[in-house]
Write an enzyme that holds these catalytic residues in place. Structure first.
Site, short mmCIF file in Angstrom:
data_model
loop_
_atom_site.label_atom_id
_atom_site.label_comp_id
_atom_site.label_asym_id
_atom_site.label_seq_id
_atom_site.Cartn_x
_atom_site.Cartn_y
_atom_site.Cartn_z
N TYR A 12 -14.69 -11.87 0.91
CA TYR A 12 -15.44 -10.63 0.68
C TYR A 12 -16.71 -10.90 -0.12
CZ TYR A 12 -11.46 -7.96 2.44
OH TYR A 12 -10.49 -7.44 3.24
N ASP A 50 -7.25 -2.43 -6.65
CA ASP A 50 -7.68 -3.11 -5.43
C ASP A 50 -8.04 -4.54 -5.76
OD1 ASP A 50 -8.40 -2.38 -2.48
OD2 ASP A 50 -9.94 -3.76 -3.17
N ARG A 75 0.83 -1.23 0.00
CA ARG A 75 0.00 0.00 0.00
C ARG A 75 0.85 1.26 0.00
NH1 ARG A 75 -5.61 -0.77 2.39
NH2 ARG A 75 -6.05 -2.87 1.70
N ARG A 80 -7.10 11.61 -5.26
CA ARG A 80 -8.36 10.90 -5.01
C ARG A 80 -9.53 11.88 -4.98
NH1 ARG A 80 -10.74 7.39 -0.07
NH2 ARG A 80 -10.89 9.47 0.84
N ARG A 110 -3.30 6.62 1.56
CA ARG A 110 -3.80 7.80 2.28
C ARG A 110 -2.79 8.49 3.18
NH1 ARG A 110 -9.07 4.87 4.50
NH2 ARG A 110 -7.58 3.15 4.35
O1 1CP Z 1 0.09 -1.41 -2.46
C1 1CP Z 1 -0.34 -0.53 -3.23
O2 1CP Z 1 0.08 0.64 -3.20
C2 1CP Z 1 -1.34 -0.93 -4.30
C3 1CP Z 1 -2.71 -0.68 -3.96
C4 1CP Z 1 -3.57 -1.65 -3.17
C5 1CP Z 1 -3.45 -3.03 -2.93
C6 1CP Z 1 -2.31 -3.96 -3.28
C7 1CP Z 1 -4.78 -1.23 -2.61
C8 1CP Z 1 -5.28 0.14 -2.64
N1 1CP Z 1 -5.43 -2.33 -2.10
C9 1CP Z 1 -4.63 -3.44 -2.26
C10 1CP Z 1 -4.92 -4.83 -1.89
C11 1CP Z 1 -6.05 -5.12 -0.96
N2 1CP Z 1 -7.29 -4.55 -0.91
C12 1CP Z 1 -6.02 -6.17 -0.02
C13 1CP Z 1 -4.87 -7.12 0.15
C14 1CP Z 1 -3.75 -6.54 0.93
C15 1CP Z 1 -4.08 -6.23 2.36
O3 1CP Z 1 -4.39 -7.17 3.10
O4 1CP Z 1 -3.96 -5.06 2.73
C16 1CP Z 1 -7.25 -6.17 0.65
C17 1CP Z 1 -7.69 -7.11 1.78
C18 1CP Z 1 -8.06 -5.15 0.08
C19 1CP Z 1 -9.48 -4.83 0.43
C20 1CP Z 1 -9.62 -3.42 0.80
N3 1CP Z 1 -9.63 -2.38 -0.10
C21 1CP Z 1 -9.66 -2.88 2.10
C22 1CP Z 1 -9.62 -3.66 3.42
C23 1CP Z 1 -11.00 -4.00 3.90
C24 1CP Z 1 -10.95 -4.80 5.19
O5 1CP Z 1 -11.27 -6.00 5.16
O6 1CP Z 1 -10.62 -4.19 6.24
C25 1CP Z 1 -9.74 -1.47 1.97
C26 1CP Z 1 -9.83 -0.45 3.05
C27 1CP Z 1 -9.70 -1.19 0.57
C28 1CP Z 1 -9.64 0.14 -0.07
C29 1CP Z 1 -8.28 0.56 -0.53
N4 1CP Z 1 -7.50 -0.16 -1.41
C30 1CP Z 1 -6.34 0.52 -1.69
C31 1CP Z 1 -6.39 1.75 -0.95
C32 1CP Z 1 -5.33 2.83 -1.01
C33 1CP Z 1 -7.59 1.75 -0.23
C34 1CP Z 1 -8.10 2.87 0.66
C35 1CP Z 1 -9.16 3.56 -0.13
C36 1CP Z 1 -9.20 5.04 0.04
O7 1CP Z 1 -8.43 5.78 -0.61
O8 1CP Z 1 -10.07 5.46 0.80
#
Ligand code: 1CP
Length: 362
Positions: A160, A83, A33, A46, A37
């Site tokens: 999910y 994502d 990530r 964003r 943010r």
């Molecule tokens: O790493 C990077 O910079 C690439 C971007 C990336 C990746 C690899 C994002 C952006 N998401 C992911 C993978 C992802 N998404 C995973 C696997 C990795 C991990 O465990 O962290 C998972 C479980 C998700 C699902 C997801 N998407 C969540 C978690 C939900 C939960 O179960 O708590 C969330 C909060 C998101 C949204 C998201 N995805 C990425 C970002 C930057 C965000 C935040 C969104 C925003 O800007 O508000």
């Protein structure tokens, strides 16, 4: 096919080399990530996009945010900005985000007919915007550092898809796993085909390494992990091309909470195993380091402290892996939004500076 990116290696190919346990001068580093943010410029882009999903669906803006952390820090890799949940969205589940609550699906899989109707999408069609972003990011990177593509694991996506949102107890998944395992296997079959096609398309569009995020494999019992998560990741990896454009495409598998199962994970067809911070890198290296590279594993919480502490914990993590190649420095899970960017700067420079000693021959 592949003509856009003729047989060139990135100028900085330490990531690809380390994933294949080849010699490097320093330990490469990237951060799960890394675009997100904690960076004010991400929040600005964003806001311009209107929403997180609009950002993911716009290849120009996805390219812009992918490059943002690289403009600030000398990271050794870029990771596609997207994502894991865009894949089930392309399967028709209707992804949306509620501010402050995270991702949700309009149509989670609850009824047997919905599961029977599920099918793997054609990425060239339904995930075109991701593939366009991959190709555009590769052009923008101009071979400075390699680009990592990714997908959720079949099981983590299923979590999910069944729960319909983030969960603490996974009650729907667990009741299906024990009450109707046939239905869960049916979902995992479709997801396996979907993930395989999706990752192959990312590779063909320019991704130079790929990573499977198995964020929720760790909620399972040991036998259930093998049957419902690991077996399907193994099938994905079996089906993927080993090489593209004359280069091996290294594969990283990360099961959060998978420390008990490292030997089995190392055998699933991956080149590198991602480890979270509950595992000691010296023992992980002893257990599987002769077969695969290791990626990890600083507690993301360390980045909430101060630069001196970050440097100390980086040095400790590098020392735990010790001398030799095959370590990719990363966090043990994603960076949190409350991280001060100066702590990330301290981390990246400390990895490069402190790791040299472990790569010097003799
Ligand atoms: O790493 C990077 O910079 C690439 C971007 C990336 C990746 C690899 C994002 C952006 N998401 C992911 C993978 C992802 N998404 C995973 C696997 C990795 C991990 O465990 O962290 C998972 C479980 C998700 C699902 C997801 N998407 C969540 C978690 C939900 C939960 O179960 O708590 C969330 C909060 C998101 C949204 C998201 N995805 C990425 C970002 C930057 C965000 C935040 C969104 C925003 O800007 O508000």
């Amino acid at each position: 096919m592949g003509t856009h990116f003729p047989m060139t290696r990135p100028i900085n190919d330490t990531l690809l080399r380390a994933l294949l346990r080849q010699p490097t001068d320093t330990t490469p580093v990237w951060i799960m990530r890394q675009a997100g943010r904690y960076l004010p410029e991400y929040n600005q882009t964003r806001a311009r996009a209107g929403s997180f999903l609009a950002l993911c669906r716009n290849p120009n803006l996805a390219t812009e945010v992918t490059l943002q952390p690289l403009a600030r820090f000398p990271l050794d890799a870029a990771i596609l900005f997207s994502d894991i949940l865009v894949l089930p969205d392309a399967m028709g589940l209707g992804l949306y985000f509620v501010e402050g609550e995270g991702p949700k699906f309009e149509r989670p899989l609850r009824e047997e007919w919905e599961i029977r109707d599920l099918s793997a999408p054609d990425p060239d069609n339904h995930l075109r915007y991701v593939l366009d972003a991959v190709a555009q990011i590769r052009r923008a990177l101009d071979n400075q550092v390699p680009l990592i593509g990714f997908s959720g694991s079949p099981f983590t996506l299923a979590c999910y898809m069944i729960e319909g949102e983030a969960s603490r107890d996974f009650r729907w998944v667990k009741s299906m796993l024990y009450g109707r395992p046939d239905l869960l296997h049916r979902i995992l079959e479709v997801n396996t085909q979907a993930v395989t096609r999706y990752l192959r398309a990312q590779i063909e569009s320019g991704a130079q390494a790929i990573m499977l995020f198995d964020t929720w494999g760790g909620i399972l019992s040991s036998p259930a992990y093998r049957e419902f998560s690991l077996a399907y990741m193994q099938r994905v990896l079996q089906e993927l091309p080993r090489e593209w454009d004359g280069h091996i495409v290294p594969r990283i598998v990360f099961t959060k909470g998978g420390g008990l199962w490292l030997e089995a994970i190392a055998d699933c067809g991956c080149d590198a195993v991602g480890v979270d911070w509950t595992v000691e890198l010296d023992s992980a290296k002893q257990r599987i380091g002769h077969r695969v590279a290791l990626q990890g594993n600083l507690d993301p919480g360390v980045l909430l402290s101060n630069p001196d502490t970050v440097v100390r914990e980086v040095a400790r993590t590098l020392a735990a892996f010790g001398p030799g190649h095959g370590h990719v420095f990363n966090l043990g899970h994603g960076i949190t939004q409350w991280t001060p960017p100066e702590n990330v700067a301290a981390l990246v420079s400390a990895v490069h500076r402190e790791s040299r000693r472990y790569h010097n021959p003799g």
